[in-house]
Design a protein around this motif. Structure first.
Motif, PDB file in Angstrom:
ATOM      1  N   ASP A  46     189.661  74.773  80.299  1.00  0.00           N
ATOM      2  CA  ASP A  46     188.502  74.216  79.598  1.00  0.00           C
ATOM      3  C   ASP A  46     187.162  74.738  80.095  1.00  0.00           C
ATOM      4  O   ASP A  46     186.124  74.430  79.513  1.00  0.00           O
ATOM      5  N   GLN A  94     187.488  63.085  81.897  1.00  0.00           N
ATOM      6  CA  GLN A  94     186.120  63.417  81.493  1.00  0.00           C
ATOM      7  C   GLN A  94     185.682  64.686  82.218  1.00  0.00           C
ATOM      8  O   GLN A  94     186.152  64.970  83.315  1.00  0.00           O
ATOM      9  N   PRO A  95     184.778  65.463  81.620  1.00  0.00           N
ATOM     10  CA  PRO A  95     184.244  66.613  82.355  1.00  0.00           C
ATOM     11  C   PRO A  95     183.551  66.157  83.633  1.00  0.00           C
ATOM     12  O   PRO A  95     182.819  65.165  83.631  1.00  0.00           O
ATOM     13  N   ASP A  96     183.803  66.844  84.718  1.00  0.00           N
ATOM     14  CA  ASP A  96     183.176  66.530  85.994  1.00  0.00           C
ATOM     15  C   ASP A  96     182.108  67.594  86.258  1.00  0.00           C
ATOM     16  O   ASP A  96     182.395  68.669  86.772  1.00  0.00           O
ATOM     17  N   TYR A  97     180.892  67.285  85.889  1.00  0.00           N
ATOM     18  CA  TYR A  97     179.800  68.251  85.968  1.00  0.00           C
ATOM     19  C   TYR A  97     179.462  68.622  87.409  1.00  0.00           C
ATOM     20  O   TYR A  97     179.276  69.810  87.736  1.00  0.00           O
ATOM     21  N   ASN A 142     176.436  73.010  78.666  1.00  0.00           N
ATOM     22  CA  ASN A 142     176.705  71.575  78.561  1.00  0.00           C
ATOM     23  C   ASN A 142     176.032  70.663  79.586  1.00  0.00           C
ATOM     24  O   ASN A 142     176.065  69.449  79.419  1.00  0.00           O
ATOM     25  N   HIS A 192     185.878  73.874  82.941  1.00  0.00           N
ATOM     26  CA  HIS A 192     185.273  72.880  83.829  1.00  0.00           C
ATOM     27  C   HIS A 192     186.356  72.057  84.500  1.00  0.00           C
ATOM     28  O   HIS A 192     187.522  72.051  84.076  1.00  0.00           O
ATOM     29  N   VAL A 238     189.894  75.436  86.349  1.00  0.00           N
ATOM     30  CA  VAL A 238     188.862  75.547  85.311  1.00  0.00           C
ATOM     31  C   VAL A 238     189.258  76.493  84.191  1.00  0.00           C
ATOM     32  O   VAL A 238     188.525  76.621  83.197  1.00  0.00           O
ATOM     33  N   LYS A 292     187.819  68.250  85.721  1.00  0.00           N
ATOM     34  CA  LYS A 292     187.897  66.957  85.054  1.00  0.00           C
ATOM     35  C   LYS A 292     188.005  65.844  86.079  1.00  0.00           C
ATOM     36  O   LYS A 292     188.437  66.055  87.209  1.00  0.00           O
ATOM     37  N   TRP A 324     179.995  77.411  81.065  1.00  0.00           N
ATOM     38  CA  TRP A 324     180.183  76.057  80.549  1.00  0.00           C
ATOM     39  C   TRP A 324     179.034  75.151  80.990  1.00  0.00           C
ATOM     40  O   TRP A 324     178.517  74.346  80.202  1.00  0.00           O
ATOM     41  N   THR A 359     182.163  70.654  89.037  1.00  0.00           N
ATOM     42  CA  THR A 359     182.193  71.984  88.419  1.00  0.00           C
ATOM     43  C   THR A 359     181.085  72.863  88.994  1.00  0.00           C
ATOM     44  O   THR A 359     181.300  74.047  89.265  1.00  0.00           O
TER      45      THR A 359
END
Length: 418
Positions: free
Chosen positions: A270, A283-286, A315, A272, A267, A274, A311, A289
């Motif tokens: 960025d 893509q961001p992996d919410y 977001n 976060h 992490v 991915k 983050w 994360t």
């Protein structure tokens, strides 16, 4: 061991924080967009088709509410208990609960472990918890771990979520043994050695077809919680310094430190984790994360999770709104684990948003009388335990479909159930 519930005072104290959702990894991603029928959705959180994640999202929603001092709807709890099979197991969803489960009912360890943690937290369902724990123990693999379905090879996520269920119910995972192997023995086999060029110290979901361990962030978040003996709801651990180098894990604590170091590196760039779907760009992996935040905080204190937490606060609101109850629960678990107010999470009241996805809660726990009630109930339950009819032991544990779905968690003090 007596079945207990966490005190109201402790629950309300948790309101100011937030925890890791999904113990050993991540909470389920949103289910397909097909709306559930009215008959299916009575008491259920979320409006999407519950076929693949009904029990998972319901369990996380109830657990998150309990964590922040909200009393779940009786109907919501009844929906969850109604999903249980006679043998104690849970499937992702049963559309017709009047029909008994049979060989075609796809029960699994992840949904069962999550339901255990939720029912243990809300209290009053000792028989359901005991039956679920008994079933989980009956399908333990010879290596000491669990796969997603009975008889499937053990994996890091499933083993970790079951550890969470055991820990949450005050059952020592080290004493849940099959052929001399405990869940911790199984989990440590998924830790990558430090000699690896890529992913040193991470956890693999399970060996690939050639027996090689490949690093997986979701499995690592779950594995860190698992080897620490944490369930889906956990608080920040003791602050530790960053590890200078990876050290081959000869202990659970070292494996957790190695896994946390891998997550911190993942992490760092960025803020976060991915994921790539179907060859599309990263893509961001919410969800993962959020699970990483819980794992990092549990292993080395809230400061270690500061960057991915920030983050998420900036977001994750839109993701949670689109994804539903399990997503809100994961963020609440992340908040709890870092001592962050879930009612002011980057400008979002996660508690209000979660409550709005299902039946109205039964109320808020009263801290003014919680301490006294705790003491009185313990005395009453002690008397019951001394009689032949006393309630005695258990409870259980977290995550869902494997790699894309996660989870994470923490042992809590509970009151004995009536």
């Amino acid at each position: 061991m007596n079945v207990r519930r966490r005190s109201s005072a402790a629950a309300l104290a948790a309101t100011a924080v937030l925890g890791a959702a999904a113990a050993p990894a991540v909470a389920a991603d949103p289910s397909p967009s097909t709306p559930a029928s009215k008959s299916q959705s009575t008491g259920l959180y979320g409006t999407t088709d519950p076929q693949f994640d009904g029990v998972w999202r319901q369990s996380l929603a109830l657990l998150a509410q309990d964590t922040v001092g909200v009393i779940p709807s009786a109907g919501a709890v009844q929906w969850l208990t109604g999903q249980q099979c006679d043998n104690g197991a849970f499937a992702p969803y049963r559309a017709d609960t009047t029909k008994p489960c049979d060989a075609k009912t796809m029960v699994d360890t992840n949904n069962t472990a999550a339901a255990v943690q939720a029912l243990w937290a809300v209290g009053g369902h000792g028989d359901a918890v005991e039956d679920a724990l008994t079933w989980l123990k009956s399908v333990q693999n010879k290596d000491g771990g669990w796969g997603y379905t009975p008889g499937s090879p053990s994996d890091a996520n499933s083993t970790s979520v079951v550890i969470g269920a055991l820990t949450a119910t005050e059952t020592n995972p080290e004493q849940v043994v099959k052929d001399g192997k405990s869940p911790y023995d199984a989990l440590l086999t998924f830790a990558l050695p430090c000699a690896e060029d890529k992913g040193a110290g991470a956890f693999a979901f399970q060996p690939d077809k050639d027996g090689k361990l490949l690093p997986n962030a979701d499995a690592t978040a779950a594995g860190v919680l698992g080897v620490l003996g944490k369930d889906l709801v956990t608080e920040a651990g003791k602050k530790t310094a960053d590890a200078a180098t990876c050290t081959d894990a000869k202990s659970r604590e070292q494996a957790a430190a190695n896994g946390a170091a891998f997550l911190a590196d993942a992490v760092a760039e960025d803020g976060h984790l991915k994921s790539a779907l179907g060859g599309s760009p990263d893509q961001p992996d919410y969800g993962n994360t959020a699970d990483a935040v819980v794992a990092l905080a549990a292993q080395g204190g809230a400061d270690k999770a500061a960057e991915p937490l920030a983050w998420l606060q900036k977001n994750a609101a839109k993701w949670a709104e689109e994804s539903g109850p399990a997503a809100y629960a994961q963020l609440i678990f992340a908040a709890h684990a870092t001592g962050t107010d879930p009612r002011a999470f980057g400008g979002t009241d996660l508690v209000a948003q979660l409550n709005a996805t299902g039946p109205a809660p039964g109320g808020v726990k009263d801290t003014a009388t919680a301490s006294t009630e705790d003491g009185d109930e313990k005395e009453k339950e002690k008397d019951k335990d001394d009689s032949p009819f006393g309630v005695w032991w258990f409870v259980g544990v977290c995550l869902v479909f494997g790699i894309g779905v996660g989870f994470l968690l923490s042992g809590r003090n509970k009151k004995q159930q009536p």
